[in-house]
Design a protein around this motif. Structure first.
Motif: not given
Length: 326
Positions: A172-196
């Motif tokens: 289930q994709a989350p909805s944007g401001i307009d209420g329409e769902p948007y895609a969550l693509w696979t992404t490359k992540v480094h440790a420094a990019e992890i936030t709280d």
């Protein structure tokens, strides 16, 4: 005896199988459960001494005796739609009653399902699918599920190349401001990019597998249809869904150990159909990353016809399949 196809009004994939069954002269009845109760109605009865439901589904143009269903192709039915007078909590209650009533009666049909929704639900939970795949002898990437940012950073720092693949756990994709769902693509992540913000819900991080190519493996009963997917764009090499135009396809064989593990996995989940995604490393190792019990299959041109025939065989009852609904 009729093949019941449960799907929405626009489903080009189901259309291929329906056309093949029509060519064979096999009776087919297509319904969308989402039409209940405005267009579709159900009446079913079970006696005090009975073991199954008798009754009918009444559609816009014709009726179906539920006792005359030989198989069910459960594709992409839409959500239940109710009269405008029903909204909020009333609509939620009506939807729950519809799932339990119409959905419950359909779920009792003792025939071949592609696939039974309860089987789809079990196999569609990623942590369950990954653990089951590993127990079946398939190789999976190192995987962490957490909502603790520090644990995610440590996990990534200890991976080869210090990079992970992040992919959403659910469908289930989350909805944007307009209420329409948007895609969550696979992404490359480094440790420094992890936030709280990781602490706000569960997240899945996996070992990044440098791949030579991907494989979409489509399984129909005991038949395996595999194709290499070569992607020419950088975005598609991270997530093939971002750029289908960059792909070329090449049918391929499945290594014996992978085939054995896949067939065992199908048996554990009691599936007649599944589409599985593998990353193949430059050393030739196959790493399972996704089990899609109701995944698409018609986008590989060279395999479209043989998969269509295999699905029609199974629904018609001419394929000597191994797996049955327990």
């Amino acid at each position: 005896m009729t093949v019941l196809v449960l799907t929405g009004p626009k489903d080009a994939t189901a259309d291929l199988v329906i056309a093949e069954l029509n060519d064979r002269g096999v009776p087919v009845h297509r319904l969308d459960p989402g039409d209940f109760p405005e267009i579709l109605s159900v009446t079913a009865r079970i006696s005090s001494q009975g073991s199954s439901w008798d009754g009918s589904l009444r559609g816009e143009y014709r009726d179906l005796d539920i006792g005359h269903v030989r198989s069910v192709y459960y594709r992409r039915p839409t959500e239940y739609r109710f009269h405008l007078d029903l909204s909020g909590p009333d609509a939620e209650w009506a939807a729950a009653e519809a799932r339990a009533g119409l959905g419950g009666v359909l779920a009792t049909l003792e025939c071949t399902w592609l696939n039974h929704p309860q089987r789809n639900a079990a196999a569609g939970v990623k942590p369950v699918a990954l653990a089951t795949a590993a127990r079946c002898g398939l190789v999976i990437p190192e995987t962490l599920i957490t909502n603790e940012p520090d644990k995610a950073r440590t996990f990534i720092e200890n991976l080869p190349g210090r990079v992970a693949a992040y992919k959403a756990l659910g469908t289930q994709a989350p909805s944007g401001i307009d209420g329409e769902p948007y895609a969550l693509w696979t992404t490359k992540v480094h440790a420094a990019e992890i936030t709280d913000k990781v602490s706000l819900t569960a997240h899945q991080f996996q070992e990044w597998i440098p791949k030579a190519y991907e494989v979409r493996l489509t399984v129909v009963a005991d038949q395996l249809f595999a194709a290499k997917i070569h992607s020419s764009s950088e975005a598609a090499r991270i997530d093939i869904r971002t750029d289908y135009d960059s792909h070329t396809y090449e049918p391929c064989d499945v290594p014996y150990k992978v085939a054995a593990g896949v067939r065992k996995l199908m048996g554990v989940f009691d599936l007649h159909y599944a589409a599985m995604d593998f990353l193949v490393s430059h050393g030739g190792g196959w790493h399972l990353i996704d089990v899609n019990p109701n995944g698409q299959w018609a986008f590989v041109p060279e395999l479209r016809t043989p998969i269509t025939h295999a699905l029609a065989d199974l629904l018609e009852g001419t394929h000597d399949h191994r797996h049955t609904l327990r």
